[in-house]
Design a protein around this motif. Structure first.
Motif, PDB file in Angstrom:
ATOM      1  N   THR A  22       0.821  -1.210   0.000  1.00  0.00           N
ATOM      2  CA  THR A  22       0.000   0.000   0.000  1.00  0.00           C
ATOM      3  C   THR A  22       0.859   1.265   0.000  1.00  0.00           C
ATOM      4  N   TYR A  23       2.025   1.198   0.649  1.00  0.00           N
ATOM      5  CA  TYR A  23       2.888   2.374   0.676  1.00  0.00           C
ATOM      6  C   TYR A  23       3.459   2.659  -0.712  1.00  0.00           C
ATOM      7  N   ASN A  24       3.870   1.613  -1.413  1.00  0.00           N
ATOM      8  CA  ASN A  24       4.521   1.794  -2.712  1.00  0.00           C
ATOM      9  C   ASN A  24       3.541   1.935  -3.871  1.00  0.00           C
ATOM     10  N   CYS A  25       2.398   1.262  -3.787  1.00  0.00           N
ATOM     11  CA  CYS A  25       1.457   1.247  -4.908  1.00  0.00           C
ATOM     12  C   CYS A  25       0.231   2.111  -4.695  1.00  0.00           C
ATOM     13  N   ARG A  26      -0.063   2.460  -3.441  1.00  0.00           N
ATOM     14  CA  ARG A  26      -1.334   3.109  -3.136  1.00  0.00           C
ATOM     15  C   ARG A  26      -1.138   4.421  -2.382  1.00  0.00           C
ATOM     16  N   ASP A  27      -0.371   5.327  -2.973  1.00  0.00           N
ATOM     17  CA  ASP A  27      -0.237   6.710  -2.486  1.00  0.00           C
ATOM     18  C   ASP A  27       0.437   6.838  -1.131  1.00  0.00           C
ATOM     19  N   GLU A  28       1.372   5.950  -0.829  1.00  0.00           N
ATOM     20  CA  GLU A  28       2.201   6.070   0.384  1.00  0.00           C
ATOM     21  C   GLU A  28       1.369   6.120   1.657  1.00  0.00           C
ATOM     22  N   ASN A 108      -7.049   4.402  -5.491  1.00  0.00           N
ATOM     23  CA  ASN A 108      -6.089   3.956  -4.480  1.00  0.00           C
ATOM     24  C   ASN A 108      -6.652   4.027  -3.060  1.00  0.00           C
ATOM     25  N   MET A 109      -7.446   5.054  -2.775  1.00  0.00           N
ATOM     26  CA  MET A 109      -7.978   5.194  -1.428  1.00  0.00           C
ATOM     27  C   MET A 109      -8.878   4.011  -1.089  1.00  0.00           C
TER      28      MET A 109
END
Length: 214
Positions: A22-28, A108-109
């Motif tokens: 989630t950090y790398n693919c979904r807006d950190e 992403n959210m």
């Protein structure tokens, strides 16, 4: 080592993977490390960046909802015979993460909210193994327990304390390995790599089934 202990390492591997994903693919945004989300949420809100703050607030609320659901599942199905309630939680988590792999980065959210919800169900459902309390999706509690065991061993020199310390540090190392793999694969291959976490959880489900057969 029993299936239960091996299972806890697969859960930690998956937990680290999900956070890095989630950090790398979904807006950190973190899916597990809610302390980090609280820090970043507060900073953005105080700067007047309300939308950015919501990116961290909503996964936090989803995490809380996941804990609530898992606790109620435990209460309602704790005496189930056909399938253990924890296995039901794992199946639900696998399905949720499989769906996340199809969600485009435009949303992403929503993806992070679902991963946080699934992570919370896992951490609430798997809190103890072999008499050891542990967390499969975060490190601070395991670090505290490991260092406490080390302190006791330095005074009392009991093998069980050394074993306990080794277990906690092993879980931390496994979480870190999962995070490293999640970070590298998500950076190179994108949103679909969350399915690797699904595979790890399927292994966990199988291990629980084997333990149940004994």
């Amino acid at each position: 080592m029993s299936e239960a202990f091996i299972n806890s390492f697969f859960l930690a591997l998956s937990g680290g993977f999900q956070d890095a994903y989630t950090y790398n693919c979904r807006d950190e945004v973190f899916s597990n490390a809610q302390t980090g989300n609280v820090v970043l949420m507060s900073q953005h809100f105080m700067e007047g960046r309300w939308y950015e703050g919501l990116r961290y607030l909503l996964p936090l609320l989803a995490f809380a909802a996941g804990v609530l659901l898992a606790e109620n599942v435990q209460y309602r199905y704790r005496n189930a015979k056909r399938i253990h309630w924890r296995q039901g939680i794992l199946l639900a988590e696998i399905v949720i993460l499989a769906v996340v792999g199809f969600i485009p980065q435009t949303y992403n959210m929503a993806a992070t909210i679902l991963v946080s919800f699934a992570c919370a169900m896992q951490v609430q459902s798997f809190r103890k193994v072999g008499g050891y309390s542990y967390a499969s999706t975060m490190c601070i509690g395991n670090l505290r327990s490991g260092m406490a065991a080390l302190s006791l061993y330095a005074r009392e020199h009991k093998k069980e304390q050394l074993r306990q310390m080794g277990y906690y540090f092993g879980v931390i190392a496994t979480f870190a390995i999962g995070a490293g793999i999640g970070g590298i694969t998500s950076s190179y291959y994108g949103i679909h790599v969350i399915w690797i976490s699904c595979v790890l959880l399927v292994v966990s489900f199988v291990l629980m089934s084997l333990e149940k057969l004994k």
